[in-house]
Scaffold this motif. Structure first.
Motif, short mmCIF file in Angstrom:
data_model
loop_
_atom_site.label_atom_id
_atom_site.label_comp_id
_atom_site.label_asym_id
_atom_site.label_seq_id
_atom_site.Cartn_x
_atom_site.Cartn_y
_atom_site.Cartn_z
N VAL A 181 0.85 -1.20 0.00
CA VAL A 181 0.00 0.00 0.00
C VAL A 181 0.88 1.25 0.00
CG1 VAL A 181 -1.86 1.24 1.15
CG2 VAL A 181 -1.74 -1.24 1.34
N VAL A 182 1.91 1.23 0.82
CA VAL A 182 2.83 2.38 0.88
C VAL A 182 3.47 2.60 -0.49
CG1 VAL A 182 4.97 3.23 1.93
CG2 VAL A 182 3.23 2.11 3.35
N GLU A 183 3.89 1.53 -1.13
CA GLU A 183 4.48 1.62 -2.47
C GLU A 183 3.47 2.21 -3.46
OE1 GLU A 183 6.20 -1.45 -5.83
OE2 GLU A 183 6.28 -2.05 -3.73
N LEU A 184 2.22 1.76 -3.41
CA LEU A 184 1.17 2.27 -4.28
C LEU A 184 0.95 3.76 -4.06
CD1 LEU A 184 -1.06 1.74 -6.37
CD2 LEU A 184 -2.54 1.06 -4.46
N PHE A 185 0.91 4.19 -2.81
CA PHE A 185 0.69 5.60 -2.52
C PHE A 185 1.91 6.46 -2.83
CE2 PHE A 185 -3.32 4.37 -0.88
CZ PHE A 185 -4.11 5.51 -1.04
N ASN A 186 3.10 5.89 -2.81
CA ASN A 186 4.27 6.62 -3.27
C ASN A 186 4.11 6.98 -4.74
OD1 ASN A 186 5.61 6.69 -0.82
ND2 ASN A 186 6.78 4.82 -1.23
N ILE A 187 3.60 6.03 -5.52
CA ILE A 187 3.37 6.26 -6.94
C ILE A 187 2.27 7.31 -7.14
CG2 ILE A 187 2.52 5.17 -9.07
CD1 ILE A 187 3.95 2.57 -7.93
N ILE A 188 1.18 7.18 -6.38
CA ILE A 188 0.08 8.13 -6.46
C ILE A 188 0.56 9.54 -6.13
CG2 ILE A 188 -2.08 8.86 -5.36
CD1 ILE A 188 -2.69 5.81 -5.03
N ASN A 189 1.33 9.66 -5.07
CA ASN A 189 1.78 10.98 -4.63
C ASN A 189 2.79 11.62 -5.57
OD1 ASN A 189 0.14 11.16 -2.33
ND2 ASN A 189 1.55 9.89 -1.16
N LYS A 190 3.49 10.82 -6.37
CA LYS A 190 4.47 11.35 -7.33
C LYS A 190 3.81 11.95 -8.57
CE LYS A 190 8.37 8.49 -6.04
NZ LYS A 190 9.23 7.37 -6.43
N THR A 191 2.59 11.54 -8.86
CA THR A 191 1.92 12.08 -10.04
C THR A 191 1.48 13.52 -9.79
OG1 THR A 191 0.18 11.72 -11.67
CG2 THR A 191 -0.36 11.17 -9.41
N SER A 192 1.55 14.32 -10.82
CA SER A 192 1.17 15.73 -10.67
C SER A 192 -0.35 15.92 -10.75
CB SER A 192 1.85 16.57 -11.75
OG SER A 192 1.47 16.11 -13.04
N ASP A 193 -1.07 14.89 -11.19
CA ASP A 193 -2.52 14.98 -11.32
C ASP A 193 -3.19 15.01 -9.95
OD1 ASP A 193 -2.74 14.68 -14.28
OD2 ASP A 193 -1.75 12.79 -13.83
N LYS A 194 -4.24 15.80 -9.84
CA LYS A 194 -4.99 15.92 -8.59
C LYS A 194 -6.04 14.83 -8.44
CE LYS A 194 -2.92 19.63 -7.20
NZ LYS A 194 -1.89 19.49 -6.21
N GLU A 195 -6.47 14.26 -9.56
CA GLU A 195 -7.47 13.19 -9.58
C GLU A 195 -6.79 11.90 -10.03
OE1 GLU A 195 -11.20 13.64 -9.75
OE2 GLU A 195 -11.06 15.72 -9.09
N VAL A 196 -7.00 10.83 -9.27
CA VAL A 196 -6.40 9.54 -9.59
C VAL A 196 -7.47 8.47 -9.56
CG1 VAL A 196 -4.68 7.81 -8.90
CG2 VAL A 196 -4.17 10.25 -8.62
#
Length: 86
Positions: free
Chosen positions: A21-36
């Motif tokens: 989960v932490v790995e997944l959210f690291n990827i999410i947080n690196k994206t510049s998009d506000k909607e995922v």
């Protein structure tokens, strides 16, 4: 903009570890998009620990995250929202 992430493209198909989960959210947080949008198609297994940690990190995340293709895991995710950690 909205970014769609296919979960099994970035983490294993079997979702059991909180580290995943932490790995997944690291990827999410690196994206510049506000909607995922997270596409859970192809996930073979998800346990309560994963769902709990996922919901915890989703609450803390500043991005608007939605899920698609949860299938049989939709009820687990909704139950895990109401679980609390000790």
């Amino acid at each position: 903009m909205t970014r769609e992430i296919v979960v099994i493209d970035v983490v294993p198909r079997i979702l059991t570890l909180e580290n995943t989960v932490v790995e997944l959210f690291n990827i999410i947080n690196k994206t510049s998009d506000k909607e995922v949008i997270l596409d859970f198609k192809g996930v073979e297994f998800m346990n309560v620990a994963f769902a709990q940690k996922y919901n915890e990190l989703k609450r803390e995340c500043k991005k608007n995250i939605s899920e698609i293709n949860l299938g049989e895991y939709a009820s687990l995710m909704s139950v895990a929202i109401n679980l609390f950690e000790y």
